[in-house]
Write a protein that holds these residues in place. Structure first.
Motif, mmCIF file in Angstrom:
data_model
loop_
_atom_site.group_PDB
_atom_site.id
_atom_site.type_symbol
_atom_site.label_atom_id
_atom_site.label_comp_id
_atom_site.label_asym_id
_atom_site.label_seq_id
_atom_site.Cartn_x
_atom_site.Cartn_y
_atom_site.Cartn_z
ATOM 1 N N LYS A 116 0.830 -1.211 0.000
ATOM 2 C CA LYS A 116 0.000 0.000 0.000
ATOM 3 C C LYS A 116 0.865 1.262 0.000
ATOM 4 N N LEU A 117 1.923 1.252 0.826
ATOM 5 C CA LEU A 117 2.828 2.398 0.896
ATOM 6 C C LEU A 117 3.506 2.623 -0.450
ATOM 7 N N LEU A 118 3.986 1.558 -1.058
ATOM 8 C CA LEU A 118 4.648 1.676 -2.345
ATOM 9 C C LEU A 118 3.684 2.163 -3.426
ATOM 10 N N ALA A 119 2.471 1.656 -3.410
ATOM 11 C CA ALA A 119 1.467 2.114 -4.379
ATOM 12 C C ALA A 119 1.160 3.598 -4.181
ATOM 13 N N SER A 120 1.137 4.047 -2.936
ATOM 14 C CA SER A 120 0.892 5.471 -2.669
ATOM 15 C C SER A 120 2.005 6.333 -3.244
ATOM 16 N N PHE A 121 3.263 5.932 -3.001
ATOM 17 C CA PHE A 121 4.381 6.701 -3.529
ATOM 18 C C PHE A 121 4.421 6.647 -5.054
ATOM 19 N N GLU A 122 4.123 5.500 -5.641
ATOM 20 C CA GLU A 122 4.086 5.403 -7.100
ATOM 21 C C GLU A 122 3.026 6.341 -7.677
ATOM 22 N N PHE A 123 1.882 6.403 -7.044
ATOM 23 C CA PHE A 123 0.823 7.292 -7.516
ATOM 24 C C PHE A 123 1.257 8.747 -7.421
ATOM 25 N N ILE A 124 1.853 9.113 -6.293
ATOM 26 C CA ILE A 124 2.309 10.497 -6.101
ATOM 27 C C ILE A 124 3.347 10.862 -7.153
ATOM 28 N N PHE A 125 4.333 9.982 -7.379
ATOM 29 C CA PHE A 125 5.366 10.274 -8.366
ATOM 30 C C PHE A 125 4.796 10.317 -9.778
ATOM 31 N N PHE A 126 3.839 9.463 -10.081
ATOM 32 C CA PHE A 126 3.220 9.475 -11.405
ATOM 33 C C PHE A 126 2.481 10.792 -11.640
ATOM 34 N N VAL A 127 1.719 11.225 -10.663
ATOM 35 C CA VAL A 127 0.979 12.487 -10.794
ATOM 36 C C VAL A 127 1.945 13.661 -10.952
ATOM 37 N N LEU A 128 3.025 13.678 -10.156
ATOM 38 C CA LEU A 128 4.011 14.757 -10.287
ATOM 39 C C LEU A 128 4.679 14.732 -11.657
ATOM 40 N N ALA A 129 4.985 13.534 -12.168
ATOM 41 C CA ALA A 129 5.603 13.430 -13.495
ATOM 42 C C ALA A 129 4.674 13.960 -14.571
ATOM 43 N N VAL A 130 3.401 13.638 -14.480
ATOM 44 C CA VAL A 130 2.431 14.131 -15.471
ATOM 45 C C VAL A 130 2.309 15.647 -15.375
ATOM 46 N N ILE A 131 2.265 16.173 -14.164
ATOM 47 C CA ILE A 131 2.146 17.626 -13.979
ATOM 48 C C ILE A 131 3.366 18.345 -14.541
ATOM 49 N N THR A 166 11.062 22.445 -28.703
ATOM 50 C CA THR A 166 10.982 20.987 -28.861
ATOM 51 C C THR A 166 11.954 20.286 -27.931
ATOM 52 N N SER A 167 13.149 20.826 -27.806
ATOM 53 C CA SER A 167 14.132 20.248 -26.870
ATOM 54 C C SER A 167 13.615 20.285 -25.428
ATOM 55 N N PHE A 211 5.443 21.119 -21.495
ATOM 56 C CA PHE A 211 4.828 21.216 -22.809
ATOM 57 C C PHE A 211 4.142 22.557 -23.002
ATOM 58 N N LEU A 212 3.465 23.038 -21.972
ATOM 59 C CA LEU A 212 2.744 24.296 -22.100
ATOM 60 C C LEU A 212 3.665 25.513 -22.088
ATOM 61 N N LEU A 213 4.705 25.464 -21.273
ATOM 62 C CA LEU A 213 5.582 26.626 -21.123
ATOM 63 C C LEU A 213 6.811 26.611 -22.022
ATOM 64 N N SER A 214 7.027 25.537 -22.779
ATOM 65 C CA SER A 214 8.253 25.449 -23.575
ATOM 66 C C SER A 214 8.397 26.584 -24.604
ATOM 67 N N PRO A 215 7.342 27.018 -25.295
ATOM 68 C CA PRO A 215 7.544 28.155 -26.202
ATOM 69 C C PRO A 215 7.942 29.437 -25.460
ATOM 70 N N TYR A 216 7.321 29.674 -24.302
ATOM 71 C CA TYR A 216 7.679 30.862 -23.521
ATOM 72 C C TYR A 216 9.115 30.771 -23.015
ATOM 73 N N LEU A 217 9.485 29.620 -22.462
ATOM 74 C CA LEU A 217 10.844 29.442 -21.960
ATOM 75 C C LEU A 217 11.867 29.593 -23.078
ATOM 76 N N ALA A 218 11.564 29.038 -24.238
ATOM 77 C CA ALA A 218 12.498 29.103 -25.361
ATOM 78 C C ALA A 218 12.720 30.537 -25.835
#
Length: 131
Positions: free
Chosen positions: A79-94, A123-124, A100-107
């Motif tokens: 359960k603990l591992l699944a919780s951490f996997e979920f948290i890391f997955f959500v952070l990775a998606v965010i 793109t990089s 993706f959204l800010l790359s043109p502005y940053l560039a």
């Protein structure tokens, strides 16, 4: 034994520093400052992610040490591992979505571009965000 290991560690650290000093001008010459800046930007992001991981990994290790002594340890651990996997997955998606959204502005605003186009840098940055 400890003295020999300490000396070997210092020699290894010196080697890493020396190679970094020698290779950096070669990278700049071959790649150019803009491409090297993208690599440096990626390296800084990796360092920050390692910093965050260094803050979370000891927590997981400590919890595993506590849980393994209990009878229901395997279930709690899963359960603990699944919780951490979920948290890391959500952070990775965010973080990927933010890149993706800010790359043109940053560039166009964060990098001083002369030879590279903002589209190439955007793109990089999107690829960096995914990795």
């Amino acid at each position: 034994m400890i003295f020999r290991n300490t000396i070997a560690n210092y020699i290894g650290q010196f080697y890493v520093i020396f190679i970094g000093i020698v290779v950096t001008p070669l990278f700049l010459d071959v790649l150019g400052p803009e491409q090297y800046g993208l690599i440096a930007f990626y390296t800084v992001l990796q360092a920050w992610m390692s910093f965050f991981d260094a803050a979370i990994s000891p927590v997981i290790g400590r919890e595993i040490a506590v849980i393994k002594e209990r009878r229901s340890g395997y279930l709690e651990f899963s359960k603990l591992l699944a919780s951490f996997e979920f948290i890391f997955f959500v952070l990775a998606v965010i973080f990927s979505a933010i890149f993706f959204l800010l790359s043109p502005y940053l560039a166009s605003h964060w990098f001083n571009l002369v030879r590279l186009s903002p589209e190439t840098v955007a793109t990089s940055l999107q690829i960096i965000g995914v990795t």
